[in-house]
Design an enzyme around this catalytic site. Sequence first.
Site, PDB file in Angstrom:
ATOM      1  CB  SER A  60      -6.723 125.034  33.160  1.00  7.83           C
ATOM      2  OG  SER A  60      -7.465 125.659  34.010  1.00  7.83           O
TER       3      SER A  60
HETATM    4  N1  SAH Z   1      -5.999 130.101  35.370  1.00  4.17           N
HETATM    5  C1  SAH Z   1      -5.054 129.241  36.082  1.00  4.17           C
HETATM    6  C2  SAH Z   1      -5.911 127.811  36.502  1.00  4.17           C
HETATM    7  C3  SAH Z   1      -5.590 127.712  38.003  1.00  4.17           C
HETATM    8  S1  SAH Z   1      -7.063 126.727  38.799  1.00  4.17           S
HETATM    9  C4  SAH Z   1      -3.801 128.741  35.690  1.00  4.17           C
HETATM   10  O1  SAH Z   1      -3.652 129.412  34.247  1.00  4.17           O
HETATM   11  O2  SAH Z   1      -2.848 128.175  36.078  1.00  4.17           O
HETATM   12  C5  SAH Z   1      -8.135 127.879  39.544  1.00  4.17           C
HETATM   13  C6  SAH Z   1      -7.650 129.014  40.492  1.00  4.17           C
HETATM   14  O3  SAH Z   1      -9.025 129.608  40.891  1.00  4.17           O
HETATM   15  C7  SAH Z   1      -6.864 128.081  41.739  1.00  4.17           C
HETATM   16  O4  SAH Z   1      -5.763 128.687  41.840  1.00  4.17           O
HETATM   17  C8  SAH Z   1      -8.068 128.844  42.759  1.00  4.17           C
HETATM   18  O5  SAH Z   1      -7.232 129.029  43.952  1.00  4.17           O
HETATM   19  C9  SAH Z   1      -8.550 130.030  42.405  1.00  4.17           C
HETATM   20  N2  SAH Z   1      -9.923 130.291  42.726  1.00  4.17           N
HETATM   21  C10 SAH Z   1     -10.680 129.565  43.442  1.00  4.17           C
HETATM   22  N3  SAH Z   1     -11.845 130.532  43.878  1.00  4.17           N
HETATM   23  C11 SAH Z   1     -11.402 131.773  43.629  1.00  4.17           C
HETATM   24  C12 SAH Z   1     -12.186 133.090  43.781  1.00  4.17           C
HETATM   25  N4  SAH Z   1     -13.218 133.230  44.394  1.00  4.17           N
HETATM   26  N5  SAH Z   1     -11.456 134.262  43.441  1.00  4.17           N
HETATM   27  C13 SAH Z   1     -10.192 134.038  42.910  1.00  4.17           C
HETATM   28  N6  SAH Z   1      -9.406 132.782  42.993  1.00  4.17           N
HETATM   29  C14 SAH Z   1     -10.275 131.668  42.977  1.00  4.17           C
END
Ligand code: SAH
Length: 214
Positions: A60
């Site tokens: 993000s």
């Molecule tokens: N917090 C992360 C941002 C990652 S983007 C960071 O600091 O890098 C959001 C993430 O949510 C992605 O990696 C995606 O694969 C994950 N995601 C999407 N749906 C999900 C679900 N139902 N359960 C767990 N993870 C999920």
Amino acid sequence: MRFETERAEMIEVLRQKGIWDENVLRVMGTVERHHFVDAPFVNRAYEDSALPIGQEQTISQPYTVAFMTQALQLKRGEKVLEVGTGSGYQAVVLALLGCRVFTIERHLPLVARARKTFDRLNLHIASKGGDGSVGWSEFAPFDAIIVTAGAPDIPPPLKDQLADGGRLVVPVGDREIQKLLVVRRTGSHFTQQEIDGFKFVPLIGKNAWSNGGK
Ligand code: SAH
């Protein structure tokens, strides 16, 4: 240490954009974001933008991380659930704020890489692969829950797994654009605040978008 100047400049940008929580700014000023992005993007790690982390997902934008973390009003020792581990950056920020962190990610290669990062930093963060839209009932209730992917609605189990006095931040909207909802629980009563104009990758799962996205 590499990128110290760039990191300080990123913190200045966050201040200018309205982030005021000194704990959040201090912690984000120490985390080496360049270790969390894909290799070709290392030199852009301190720009205020989302960047690729593999599996077609993104870390993000720093402003978004700061805004969501600030909105949670965390205290040391609180128990926090993150849905969407991704690179592990947000989880590390939460842990360095003194919280006990539990994080779930549906892409197993991202879970594996984040675990290595947590170990390298000597941080005790509980993580698992799976669908975070059902929460993590074994460790509930949580003082705070942060969802880092955009959902069509608030997944009901996440509200259920909030402690009395707990806070939940979750982006809700269509697949393209979301509002950030900040939900507070008092007993069985929930209040909700909405902030416009955030953009996240989709939350995919039982209480979220169906697969067919990324
Ligand atoms: N917090 C992360 C941002 C990652 S983007 C960071 O600091 O890098 C959001 C993430 O949510 C992605 O990696 C995606 O694969 C994950 N995601 C999407 N749906 C999900 C679900 N139902 N359960 C767990 N993870 C999920």
